[in-house]
Design a protein around this motif. Structure first.
Motif, PDB file in Angstrom:
ATOM      1  N   ASP A 106      -7.860 -42.508  -5.087  1.00 39.96           N
ATOM      2  CA  ASP A 106      -8.576 -41.213  -4.657  1.00 39.96           C
ATOM      3  C   ASP A 106      -7.498 -40.040  -4.454  1.00 39.96           C
ATOM      4  O   ASP A 106      -7.888 -38.937  -4.573  1.00 39.96           O
ATOM      5  CB  ASP A 106      -9.258 -41.235  -3.397  1.00 39.96           C
ATOM      6  CG  ASP A 106     -10.453 -42.206  -3.375  1.00 39.96           C
ATOM      7  OD1 ASP A 106     -11.087 -42.552  -4.500  1.00 39.96           O
ATOM      8  OD2 ASP A 106     -10.802 -42.848  -2.225  1.00 39.96           O
ATOM      9  N   ASP A 107      -6.394 -40.402  -4.146  1.00 35.81           N
ATOM     10  CA  ASP A 107      -5.364 -39.247  -3.983  1.00 35.81           C
ATOM     11  C   ASP A 107      -4.828 -38.729  -5.263  1.00 35.81           C
ATOM     12  O   ASP A 107      -4.467 -39.351  -6.106  1.00 35.81           O
ATOM     13  CB  ASP A 107      -4.351 -39.694  -3.199  1.00 35.81           C
ATOM     14  CG  ASP A 107      -3.004 -38.621  -2.887  1.00 35.81           C
ATOM     15  OD1 ASP A 107      -3.543 -37.992  -2.154  1.00 35.81           O
ATOM     16  OD2 ASP A 107      -2.071 -38.862  -3.458  1.00 35.81           O
ATOM     17  N   PRO A 108      -4.911 -37.333  -5.474  1.00 37.54           N
ATOM     18  CA  PRO A 108      -4.550 -36.749  -6.895  1.00 37.54           C
ATOM     19  C   PRO A 108      -3.011 -37.208  -7.223  1.00 37.54           C
ATOM     20  O   PRO A 108      -2.850 -37.352  -8.362  1.00 37.54           O
ATOM     21  CB  PRO A 108      -4.818 -35.278  -6.602  1.00 37.54           C
ATOM     22  CG  PRO A 108      -5.021 -34.967  -5.088  1.00 37.54           C
ATOM     23  CD  PRO A 108      -5.436 -36.345  -4.490  1.00 37.54           C
ATOM     24  N   PHE A 109      -2.192 -37.158  -6.263  1.00 35.40           N
ATOM     25  CA  PHE A 109      -0.654 -37.246  -6.732  1.00 35.40           C
ATOM     26  C   PHE A 109      -0.491 -38.988  -7.039  1.00 35.40           C
ATOM     27  O   PHE A 109      -0.254 -39.181  -8.036  1.00 35.40           O
ATOM     28  CB  PHE A 109       0.075 -37.208  -5.425  1.00 35.40           C
ATOM     29  CG  PHE A 109       1.480 -37.540  -5.785  1.00 35.40           C
ATOM     30  CD1 PHE A 109       2.232 -36.598  -6.699  1.00 35.40           C
ATOM     31  CD2 PHE A 109       2.203 -38.599  -5.153  1.00 35.40           C
ATOM     32  CE1 PHE A 109       3.537 -36.753  -6.581  1.00 35.40           C
ATOM     33  CE2 PHE A 109       3.526 -38.925  -5.539  1.00 35.40           C
ATOM     34  CZ  PHE A 109       4.151 -38.001  -6.372  1.00 35.40           C
ATOM     35  N   THR A 110      -1.341 -39.824  -6.584  1.00 32.38           N
ATOM     36  CA  THR A 110      -1.067 -41.281  -6.783  1.00 32.38           C
ATOM     37  C   THR A 110      -1.883 -41.569  -7.792  1.00 32.38           C
ATOM     38  O   THR A 110      -1.450 -42.364  -8.744  1.00 32.38           O
ATOM     39  CB  THR A 110      -1.352 -42.235  -5.612  1.00 32.38           C
ATOM     40  OG1 THR A 110      -2.825 -41.880  -4.989  1.00 32.38           O
ATOM     41  CG2 THR A 110      -0.323 -42.185  -4.571  1.00 32.38           C
ATOM     42  N   ALA A 111      -2.777 -40.910  -8.096  1.00 31.48           N
ATOM     43  CA  ALA A 111      -3.863 -41.116  -9.238  1.00 31.48           C
ATOM     44  C   ALA A 111      -2.951 -40.589 -10.588  1.00 31.48           C
ATOM     45  O   ALA A 111      -3.118 -41.175 -11.637  1.00 31.48           O
ATOM     46  CB  ALA A 111      -5.140 -40.300  -9.330  1.00 31.48           C
ATOM     47  N   ALA A 112      -2.288 -39.680 -10.376  1.00 31.93           N
ATOM     48  CA  ALA A 112      -1.737 -39.068 -11.716  1.00 31.93           C
ATOM     49  C   ALA A 112      -0.530 -40.018 -11.912  1.00 31.93           C
ATOM     50  O   ALA A 112      -0.076 -40.213 -13.033  1.00 31.93           O
ATOM     51  CB  ALA A 112      -0.921 -37.540 -11.248  1.00 31.93           C
ATOM     52  N   VAL A 113       0.139 -40.457 -10.797  1.00 31.29           N
ATOM     53  CA  VAL A 113       1.504 -41.671 -11.207  1.00 31.29           C
ATOM     54  C   VAL A 113       0.687 -42.793 -11.772  1.00 31.29           C
ATOM     55  O   VAL A 113       1.326 -43.273 -12.812  1.00 31.29           O
ATOM     56  CB  VAL A 113       1.973 -42.039  -9.762  1.00 31.29           C
ATOM     57  CG1 VAL A 113       3.045 -43.240 -10.021  1.00 31.29           C
ATOM     58  CG2 VAL A 113       2.612 -40.908  -9.233  1.00 31.29           C
ATOM     59  N   LEU A 114      -0.447 -43.252 -11.307  1.00 32.39           N
ATOM     60  CA  LEU A 114      -1.225 -44.572 -11.739  1.00 32.39           C
ATOM     61  C   LEU A 114      -1.357 -44.090 -13.661  1.00 32.39           C
ATOM     62  O   LEU A 114      -1.285 -44.841 -14.286  1.00 32.39           O
ATOM     63  CB  LEU A 114      -2.381 -44.938 -11.301  1.00 32.39           C
ATOM     64  CG  LEU A 114      -2.142 -45.428  -9.845  1.00 32.39           C
ATOM     65  CD1 LEU A 114      -3.501 -45.617  -9.156  1.00 32.39           C
ATOM     66  CD2 LEU A 114      -1.386 -46.624  -9.895  1.00 32.39           C
ATOM     67  N   ALA A 115      -1.913 -42.849 -13.782  1.00 31.37           N
ATOM     68  CA  ALA A 115      -2.292 -42.399 -15.222  1.00 31.37           C
ATOM     69  C   ALA A 115      -1.135 -42.522 -16.126  1.00 31.37           C
ATOM     70  O   ALA A 115      -1.116 -42.747 -17.053  1.00 31.37           O
ATOM     71  CB  ALA A 115      -2.897 -41.081 -14.972  1.00 31.37           C
ATOM     72  N   LEU A 116       0.212 -41.876 -15.421  1.00 26.10           N
ATOM     73  CA  LEU A 116       1.227 -41.853 -16.177  1.00 26.10           C
ATOM     74  C   LEU A 116       1.751 -43.278 -16.581  1.00 26.10           C
ATOM     75  O   LEU A 116       2.147 -43.531 -18.116  1.00 26.10           O
ATOM     76  CB  LEU A 116       2.120 -41.150 -15.584  1.00 26.10           C
ATOM     77  CG  LEU A 116       3.591 -41.056 -16.116  1.00 26.10           C
ATOM     78  CD1 LEU A 116       3.541 -40.238 -17.545  1.00 26.10           C
ATOM     79  CD2 LEU A 116       4.703 -40.351 -15.105  1.00 26.10           C
ATOM     80  N   VAL A 117       1.617 -44.099 -15.783  1.00 16.88           N
ATOM     81  CA  VAL A 117       2.309 -45.491 -16.042  1.00 16.88           C
ATOM     82  C   VAL A 117       1.438 -46.233 -16.978  1.00 16.88           C
ATOM     83  O   VAL A 117       1.724 -46.729 -18.004  1.00 16.88           O
ATOM     84  CB  VAL A 117       2.126 -46.326 -14.601  1.00 16.88           C
ATOM     85  CG1 VAL A 117       2.513 -47.784 -15.026  1.00 16.88           C
ATOM     86  CG2 VAL A 117       3.288 -45.881 -13.563  1.00 16.88           C
ATOM     87  N   ASP A 118       0.024 -46.069 -16.998  1.00 20.42           N
ATOM     88  CA  ASP A 118      -0.810 -46.680 -17.921  1.00 20.42           C
ATOM     89  C   ASP A 118      -0.788 -45.803 -19.192  1.00 20.42           C
ATOM     90  O   ASP A 118      -0.903 -46.560 -20.159  1.00 20.42           O
ATOM     91  CB  ASP A 118      -2.385 -46.371 -17.281  1.00 20.42           C
ATOM     92  CG  ASP A 118      -2.798 -47.140 -16.287  1.00 20.42           C
ATOM     93  OD1 ASP A 118      -2.166 -48.192 -15.965  1.00 20.42           O
ATOM     94  OD2 ASP A 118      -3.786 -47.019 -15.661  1.00 20.42           O
ATOM     95  N   GLN A 119      -0.416 -44.648 -19.279  1.00 19.64           N
ATOM     96  CA  GLN A 119      -0.260 -43.834 -20.787  1.00 19.64           C
ATOM     97  C   GLN A 119       1.346 -44.544 -21.172  1.00 19.64           C
ATOM     98  O   GLN A 119       1.229 -44.665 -22.416  1.00 19.64           O
ATOM     99  CB  GLN A 119      -0.079 -42.649 -20.381  1.00 19.64           C
ATOM    100  CG  GLN A 119      -1.273 -41.822 -20.159  1.00 19.64           C
ATOM    101  CD  GLN A 119      -1.238 -40.379 -19.663  1.00 19.64           C
ATOM    102  OE1 GLN A 119       0.094 -39.911 -19.816  1.00 19.64           O
ATOM    103  NE2 GLN A 119      -2.167 -39.628 -19.595  1.00 19.64           N
ATOM    104  N   ARG A 120       2.108 -44.985 -20.491  1.00 19.34           N
ATOM    105  CA  ARG A 120       3.351 -45.510 -20.984  1.00 19.34           C
ATOM    106  C   ARG A 120       3.454 -46.801 -21.085  1.00 19.34           C
ATOM    107  O   ARG A 120       4.643 -47.543 -20.918  1.00 19.34           O
ATOM    108  CB  ARG A 120       4.442 -44.799 -19.858  1.00 19.34           C
ATOM    109  CG  ARG A 120       4.611 -43.399 -19.901  1.00 19.34           C
ATOM    110  CD  ARG A 120       4.736 -42.785 -21.297  1.00 19.34           C
ATOM    111  NE  ARG A 120       4.456 -41.264 -21.266  1.00 19.34           N
ATOM    112  CZ  ARG A 120       5.414 -40.541 -21.167  1.00 19.34           C
ATOM    113  NH1 ARG A 120       6.651 -40.948 -21.279  1.00 19.34           N
ATOM    114  NH2 ARG A 120       5.127 -39.312 -21.433  1.00 19.34           N
ATOM    115  N   ARG A 121       2.269 -47.405 -21.149  1.00 14.85           N
ATOM    116  CA  ARG A 121       2.175 -48.884 -21.160  1.00 14.85           C
ATOM    117  C   ARG A 121       3.005 -49.647 -20.013  1.00 14.85           C
ATOM    118  O   ARG A 121       3.493 -50.715 -20.160  1.00 14.85           O
ATOM    119  CB  ARG A 121       2.840 -49.478 -22.477  1.00 14.85           C
ATOM    120  CG  ARG A 121       2.119 -48.758 -23.760  1.00 14.85           C
ATOM    121  CD  ARG A 121       2.079 -49.342 -25.296  1.00 14.85           C
ATOM    122  NE  ARG A 121       3.731 -49.019 -25.455  1.00 14.85           N
ATOM    123  CZ  ARG A 121       4.165 -49.794 -26.610  1.00 14.85           C
ATOM    124  NH1 ARG A 121       3.686 -50.729 -27.107  1.00 14.85           N
ATOM    125  NH2 ARG A 121       5.458 -49.572 -26.637  1.00 14.85           N
TER     126      ARG A 121
END
Length: 637
Positions: A506-521
């Motif tokens: 829900d938090d935009p900052f932690t969501a951005a971190v999760l999205a980045l990690v997923d993008q970088r496999r």
């Protein structure tokens, strides 16, 4: 403001000149309106061993008298040295002597007579949470510690009865005399003991094998709970000392043989429902006052009955007519309100700032505030307290940090169907009728905990952050014969894990971190200044970044550390390091996340950027080969 004269002046002239709004004569000086906190008759001008002592009785007064009077501190100090306390005005209440007949026929009543009476009928002291108290010691008293200023009405009544019994006629204490007497009694209570004395509010925990619950009635009776059972007893020296604030309401006398199923039915929950396990565990754990206990937090939409249900749970231990307002407007006011209640309550919370989130953490873990001692400008008295309580909101406010979420037992409530909705009057009528049995059933559970708590504490177990509270829940499960993976502890740990994982999404900052990690496999490592633009442009990041969004590498590091626990529960581990002068941050998916296409941790030194379609080499700082880390996605101009 007049300039101070180098000549000596009397105490009366000093009070008239610098405090012209009015003064009240006391035994050894005057009481005037404090210029710093504007409290009437709170500033004491006293003769202390031939010198003038100036101090405010208001606990939270800033004490900046010189500044409030518009003069430098040096001038204020010089002015105090010019006041003659030995030639002050004659006392407004002359001492006993010829021609001065008082209510007892022996002399006019003085504040010292009242102080002497109070010392003979009350024990004075100072508690660990800053209370200057007086405990009645006369026959038939309930042995409840009371704040010194609150004994005014009791002293007025008992002093009159005492004089009537001795002389045949009563005496009414004047307002000025009583104010002066209570001011002196407060000073005596401040120094009555070398060390503060523990004074409990509603419940006291004595070691790991005794809980004492104050019923809050006029008799001062308590419930003494031990591993062998519980019993209602009269106040005595063997019972911990209790105090009561105006917010404390009496509890019914508990009845044996009851069941908590009655409360569960009133709440509309099933026996196997995890929410019921959270509520039951919190009710039992709330009585362990020396243990940090989480806040029971109910969420739900309009019509879910969250306020009524939460108030019903709270009232089992701390009866209340309504829940309190949300915290955060003024921390000093929030702290004052929390000290006056054993269990706090906050209804319909909408916003929580970072400061309020941190304050809630301190409230649960334990707070120590420094308060200025009476008649001093520098001596501080530490005030310590710890509280649990209940809170409600439609959803968990986004401002709650991950450390606060670990101190919350989240109970999400569903909307009550219209066909099942009951009238509030009938609901509370049924609750009040069952309250004695419900309280007795909670005490039965406390007995079960006390029987096993000492053994549980000695055992080696994985423990969550609220370790002592977890031990209480484990002891409760053992006393009820529940499996560890299906009991109250499992329900609490599962609720915390889900809250942290949900917050990461829900938090935009932690969501951005999760999205980045997923993008970088599943793995990214690089400099903080390289990570900053990547997070700002990651998938799911809001177009208009919130004001608190980090805009420097240092702010990014702080925000990441605050979000570490939420990210861990969402399946991303964060680590930091420094090699050859270059700082780096490592974001790595754990088995809990397992994003599609992720490589084994540490198996490859490069990561493919799916968005850019290129391969970017990242030098491993641990290898020490190349200190420079290439930014795989430069920030846009």
């Amino acid at each position: 403001m007049p300039d101070p004269s180098p000549d000596l002046i009397s105490l009366g002239d000093f009070a008239d000149t610098y405090f012209p709004s009015g003064k009240t004569r006391t035994v050894d000086g005057y009481a005037v309106t404090c210029p710093a906190c504007r409290t009437e008759s709170s500033l004491q001008l006293r003769d202390l061993f031939g010198r003038l002592a100036v101090a405010c009785l208001t606990v939270d007064c800033p004490g900046n008298f010189a500044e409030a009077l518009g003069m430098p501190e040096a001038r204020w100090t010089t002015l105090l040295d010019t006041v003659r306390t030995d030639t002050a005005d004659a006392a407004a209440t002359p001492s006993k002597g010829k021609g001065s007949k008082g209510g007892d026929g022996e002399g006019r009543l003085t504040a010292d007579d009242v102080v002497t009476f109070i010392e003979a009928n009350y024990r004075l002291g100072r508690s660990t949470d800053g209370l200057l108290f007086a405990v009645p010691t006369y026959a038939g008293s309930n042995r409840i510690a009371r704040e010194v200023r609150s004994i005014r009405s009791d002293v007025l009544r008992r002093f009159r009865e005492d004089r009537r019994a001795r002389t045949g006629k009563g005496v009414v204490i004047g307002s000025e005399i009583m104010t002066a007497a209570l001011g002196l009694v407060a000073a005596l209570a401040e120094d009555a003991q070398e060390h503060p004395e523990p004074v409990a509010l509603r419940a006291a925990q004595v070691g790991d094998d005794r809980i004492v619950l104050d019923l809050g009635d006029t008799t001062g009776r308590v419930v003494d709970v031990t591993p062998t059972g519980w019993t209602v007893v009269d106040p005595s020296e063997s019972v911990p000392l209790f105090r009561r604030s105006a917010a404390v309401q009496p509890l019914p006398e508990p009845v044996r043989g009851g069941s908590l199923d009655t409360l569960r039915d009133l709440l509309g929950l099933d026996a196997e429902d995890r929410r019921w396990l959270l509520i039951r565990g919190w009710l039992v754990g709330s009585l362990f006052a020396e243990v940090p206990r989480p806040i029971l937090w109910a969420t739900g939409s309009q019509g879910s009955g969250k306020s009524v249900r939460t108030r019903m749970v709270l009232s089992v231990i701390e009866p209340t007519d309504s829940l309190g307002k949300e915290p955060g407007r003024n921390e000093r006011d929030d702290s004052t309100a929390a000290r006056g209640r054993f269990l706090v309550s906050y209804d319909n919370i909408t916003n929580v700032s970072q400061a309020t989130s941190d304050w809630l953490c301190r409230l649960v873990t334990g707070v120590t505030d420094d308060r200025r001692a009476l008649y001093t400008d520098e001596d501080l008295r530490p005030v310590s307290y710890r509280r649990s309580g209940v809170a409600t909101s439609i959803t968990l406010p986004p401002g709650l940090g991950s450390d606060a979420l670990e101190r919350i037992a989240l109970v999400p409530l569903d909307r009550v169907p219209d066909s099942e909705r009951r009238g509030e009057a009938g609901l509370w009528s049924a609750y009040r009728a069952a309250h004695p049995e419900i309280l007795g059933a909670v005490l039965d559970d406390v007995v079960r905990v006390l029987r096993h708590l000492e053994d549980v504490k000695r055992e080696a177990h994985p423990r969550p952050r609220m370790a002592d509270y977890a031990d209480v829940l484990r002891a409760l499960d053992r006393g009820l014969g529940l499996d560890e993976d299906a009991g109250h502890l499992a329900a609490y740990v599962g609720a915390v894990d889900e809250s942290l994982a949900d917050r990461a999404l829900d938090d935009p900052f932690t969501a951005a971190v999760l999205a980045l990690v997923d993008q970088r496999r599943g793995h990214w490592r690089g400099r903080p200044d390289a990570l900053l633009p990547l997070l700002s442009t990651a998938e799911g990041t809001p177009f208009d970044l919130p004001k608190w969004w980090p805009n420097t590498p240092r702010a990014l590091g702080i925000q990441l550390r605050r979000a570490e626990e939420a990210l861990r529960h969402a399946g991303v581990a964060v680590s930091y390091g420094k090699s050859n002068g270059a700082r780096w941050i490592d974001l790595r998916a754990t088995a809990a996340r397992n994003p599609t296409g992720s490589e084994e941790a540490g198996s490859v030194p490069w990561l493919t950027d799916p968005a850019a379609g290129s391969v970017t080499t990242l030098s491993d700082p641990l290898a020490g080969s190349v200190p420079t880390l290439t930014d795989p996605a430069p920030a846009p101009e």
